[in-house]
Design a protein around this motif. Structure first.
Motif, mmCIF file in Angstrom:
data_model
loop_
_atom_site.group_PDB
_atom_site.id
_atom_site.type_symbol
_atom_site.label_atom_id
_atom_site.label_comp_id
_atom_site.label_asym_id
_atom_site.label_seq_id
_atom_site.Cartn_x
_atom_site.Cartn_y
_atom_site.Cartn_z
ATOM 1 N N ASN A 16 0.804 -1.220 0.000
ATOM 2 C CA ASN A 16 0.000 0.000 0.000
ATOM 3 C C ASN A 16 0.838 1.270 0.000
ATOM 4 O OD1 ASN A 16 -2.924 -0.509 0.011
ATOM 5 N ND2 ASN A 16 -2.446 -1.763 1.802
ATOM 6 N N ARG A 48 3.061 1.999 2.436
ATOM 7 C CA ARG A 48 3.512 2.371 3.783
ATOM 8 C C ARG A 48 5.021 2.228 3.850
ATOM 9 N NH1 ARG A 48 -0.780 -1.189 4.862
ATOM 10 N NH2 ARG A 48 -2.651 -0.207 5.708
ATOM 11 N N TYR A 82 1.725 -4.884 4.821
ATOM 12 C CA TYR A 82 1.067 -5.959 4.085
ATOM 13 C C TYR A 82 1.752 -6.117 2.738
ATOM 14 C CZ TYR A 82 -2.545 -5.682 7.657
ATOM 15 O OH TYR A 82 -3.205 -5.710 8.860
ATOM 16 N N SER A 132 -3.348 -5.740 -7.739
ATOM 17 C CA SER A 132 -4.749 -5.447 -8.041
ATOM 18 C C SER A 132 -4.991 -5.795 -9.501
ATOM 19 C CB SER A 132 -5.077 -3.977 -7.781
ATOM 20 O OG SER A 132 -4.515 -3.155 -8.789
ATOM 21 N N GLU A 146 -6.316 -12.926 7.625
ATOM 22 C CA GLU A 146 -6.288 -11.545 8.069
ATOM 23 C C GLU A 146 -5.714 -11.497 9.469
ATOM 24 O OE1 GLU A 146 -10.206 -9.945 8.035
ATOM 25 O OE2 GLU A 146 -11.120 -11.781 8.788
ATOM 26 N N ASN A 189 -12.818 -8.925 -6.999
ATOM 27 C CA ASN A 189 -11.734 -8.018 -7.410
ATOM 28 C C ASN A 189 -10.375 -8.458 -6.882
ATOM 29 O OD1 ASN A 189 -12.152 -7.425 -4.708
ATOM 30 N ND2 ASN A 189 -11.679 -5.250 -4.957
ATOM 31 N N THR A 209 -3.734 -11.820 -3.162
ATOM 32 C CA THR A 209 -4.152 -10.698 -2.338
ATOM 33 C C THR A 209 -4.604 -9.553 -3.224
ATOM 34 O OG1 THR A 209 -3.490 -9.296 -0.459
ATOM 35 C CG2 THR A 209 -1.871 -9.608 -2.224
ATOM 36 N N GLU A 210 -5.079 -8.499 -2.590
ATOM 37 C CA GLU A 210 -5.404 -7.234 -3.255
ATOM 38 C C GLU A 210 -4.937 -6.136 -2.330
ATOM 39 O OE1 GLU A 210 -7.131 -3.722 -4.799
ATOM 40 O OE2 GLU A 210 -7.637 -4.513 -2.810
ATOM 41 N N LYS A 211 -4.338 -5.093 -2.873
ATOM 42 C CA LYS A 211 -3.565 -4.180 -2.039
ATOM 43 C C LYS A 211 -4.389 -3.461 -0.974
ATOM 44 C CE LYS A 211 -3.607 -0.208 -5.213
ATOM 45 N NZ LYS A 211 -2.729 0.685 -5.994
ATOM 46 N N ASN A 212 -5.688 -3.326 -1.175
ATOM 47 C CA ASN A 212 -6.520 -2.670 -0.166
ATOM 48 C C ASN A 212 -7.248 -3.657 0.732
ATOM 49 O OD1 ASN A 212 -6.007 0.070 -1.057
ATOM 50 N ND2 ASN A 212 -7.214 -0.446 -2.871
ATOM 51 N N LEU A 213 -6.979 -4.940 0.534
ATOM 52 C CA LEU A 213 -7.669 -5.978 1.302
ATOM 53 C C LEU A 213 -7.113 -6.118 2.708
ATOM 54 C CD1 LEU A 213 -9.847 -8.251 0.963
ATOM 55 C CD2 LEU A 213 -7.982 -9.767 0.269
ATOM 56 N N ASN A 214 -5.826 -5.819 2.883
ATOM 57 C CA ASN A 214 -5.135 -6.058 4.164
ATOM 58 C C ASN A 214 -5.325 -7.503 4.623
ATOM 59 O OD1 ASN A 214 -4.136 -3.495 4.254
ATOM 60 N ND2 ASN A 214 -5.556 -2.740 5.808
#
Length: 558
Positions: free
Chosen positions: A359, A361, A371, A438, A478, A519, A544-549
């Motif tokens: 993301n 960070r 993540y 993504s 998660e 998605n 994964t998906e980058k906003n999924l955490n």
């Protein structure tokens, strides 16, 4: 003071008794998804049990296979993958039999025991410790009173003067209080921190024969607080040492520079350049204490990562670094190692950072939890599942572009009525898949491990869209501290819809082996269903998906 997670490692194990066990066997292939053919019918699955308590005794070490693995590091050398790890075993079966014992394998599935590099602490450790204590105005600790711990080596194949060798950096921890020299117990607490750790180095051209040459001191735990090693109470975690000299990882950059990265829990990870020939620091380290962070890090290494910039007790450790396609990928462990242990990854275009997560960070600046999640405690429906899955080795299969992840996995507490089952440490080897961040970033690939362990399943050919239709067990990995993520049923319908754990539509790119679940893009491979009875080959996915955490794991069951 060393990390409390390491103290846990010495906790349960002494109370466990060893039983007896059946030799690891193999079972015939069962493939629920595709027809058998002559190639697949010749394939047999690993059948060694996950609960190895019945062969945990030292006399059974040649039957351990991947039993009693902790904090592994892997390097390929002269036809074998050699693995070495922390001195830990169920029932402390390893005690008195040398340090950093290992295993070797030709196929990453079947492993045989090999001896470690030495039986006693090298003499330089006590000498270095007491020389530092003398310069600090402290009494020497008699060598017989020093409490040693042997942790987390890293092993690499390197070329020195035209000869390929194995080079190992190892950690030795001193568990005595600084002020009074007493061993680290609550009753002995004297208002000070416990002593430092050391990283040493040894080399071998004959690891099978356990012939290693020790090269001595490399670095040690270092403090930015001068001689103020006082601790207010046992609940004070504001550590004296800025860098904790444990958990080394080692890399040779594409430019041929050699770097050691190490650290745990305290203030973060240190990057220290070492000489390619000697393996020792390029620059003189000087005293392992200073009056400021700037003065200390100028000598003992740049901080390239921290979970929380303001914390001296941040619950991250065990860096492991690789280079791939223009990025340095830095894997790390989060949290206590008994149950919560989980793995994260960040990356940078430069060895010294800054390192970013999926993301954006900034891990180098300590901007919070990173993540994606690479591993996490989990449970599929037919098994007890696994916890404590971290402190990993990342390596490539020789002469391929296949990447692998190896760590220990622990059984949960009280499995089968055994109150010490969490001290069972089975080595886990998993393939890594490189998945898009993504759907809009197909080339922004991140490493995720497959949910099932590696079993050298043959290539049966194309994984088709039709073969994905059916019932899966889906896990959303998660971050839930100290809890296993559990599986729920997911059905992929032939009409491209989903029901159960996920709803909406799914699609599949057969050429890339990428399954799109809503998605989130996951990568599909064949592996063994280790929870089934008997074990069988099936399909699995991870992504994964980058906003999924979070990370999606799944395996096909029908």
């Amino acid at each position: 003071m060393f990390s409390i997670t390491r103290k846990i490692c010495q906790w349960l194990i002494p109370f466990v008794s060893a039983l007896t066990l059946a030799q690891c066997e193999k079972s015939p292939l069962e493939n629920p998804t595709e027809d058998n053919n002559s190639e697949t019918m010749q394939y047999v699955l690993p059948y060694y049990p996950d609960d190895y308590s019945s062969i945990a005794s030292w006399s059974n070490r040649n039957r351990w296979n991947l039993a009693n693995v902790h904090d592994p590091s892997v390097a390929y050398y002269k036809g074998y993958y050699y693995m070495y790890g922390t001195d830990a075993s169920y029932g402390n079966a390893h005690e008195g039999h040398g340090h950093f014992q290992g295993k070797r394998s030709t196929d990453l599935v079947n492993w045989e025991w090999v001896a470690g590099p030495f039986y006693d602490a090298p003499t330089w450790v006590a000498d270095s410790l007491n020389a530092i204590r003398s310069r600090m105005g402290l009494e020497a600790i008699p060598e017989d009173d020093i409490q040693y711990g042997y942790w987390a080596p890293v092993v690499r194949r390197v070329n020195v003067g035209g000869q390929e060798i194995l080079r190992m950096y190892y950690s030795i921890v001193i568990d005595n209080y600084i002020k009074t020299e007493k061993s680290n117990t609550q009753t002995n607490f004297d208002g000070s921190w416990t002593e430092r750790a050391f990283i040493g180095m040894c080399e071998s051209t004959d690891p099978a024969g356990a012939v290693w040459t020790d090269k001595g001191f490399v670095t040690t735990s270092s403090s930015d607080r001068g001689l103020n090693y006082n601790r207010s109470s046992l609940s004070d975690w504001n550590a004296y040492f800025y860098y904790n000299a444990i958990d080394p990882t080692y890399i040779v950059t594409p430019e041929g520079k050699h770097y050691l990265i190490h650290g745990s829990w305290h203030s973060g990870f240190a990057l220290l350049e070492v000489d390619a020939i000697t393996g020792k620091p390029l620059n003189k380290l000087g005293e392992p204490y200073a009056d400021s962070v700037a003065e200390l890090t100028a000598r003992y290494g740049k901080r390239i990562g921290t979970r929380r910039a303001s914390s001296r007790w941040q619950a991250s450790e065990a860096p492991e670094i690789i280079y791939k396609d223009g990025y340095y990928y830095l894997f790390m462990a989060y949290d206590a190692l008994d149950v919560p242990y989980n793995t994260r990854v960040v990356r940078s275009e430069n060895i010294d950072g800054p390192y970013y997560d999926i993301n954006g960070r900034n891990f180098t600046n300590g901007e919070g939890d990173c993540y994606p999640i690479v591993t996490h405690p989990y449970k599929f429906n037919l098994g007890y599942g696994w916890v404590g899955i971290s402190h990993c080795a990342i390596f490539k299969k020789e002469n391929t572009d296949e990447w692998f992840y190896m760590s220990q996995g622990r059984l949960p507490v009280n499995v089968g009525g055994n109150p010490y089952s969490n001290a069972i440490m089975m080595g886990h080897v998993r393939r890594i898949v490189w998945c898009p961040a993504s759907p809009n970033e197909p080339d922004n690939l991140w490493p995720i491990t497959l949910p099932e362990r590696y079993a050298a399943v043959p290539d049966y050919g194309t994984i088709t869209k039709d073969s994905l239709v059916g019932t899966w067990e889906h896990i959303k990995l998660e971050y839930t501290y100290g809890r296993q993520n559990t599986a729920t049923a997911l059905t992929l319908n032939a009409d491209g819809t989903m029901s159960g754990a996920l709803t909406g539509s799914w699609s599949y790119d057969v050429a890339k082996k990428q399954l799109k679940l809503g998605n989130v893009i996951v990568c599909v491979e064949r592996e063994v269903d280790w929870e089934a009875t008997p074990r069988r080959v099936t399909l699995v996915y991870a992504g994964t998906e980058k906003n999924l955490n979070a990370t999606y794991w799944g395996k096909k069951v029908k």
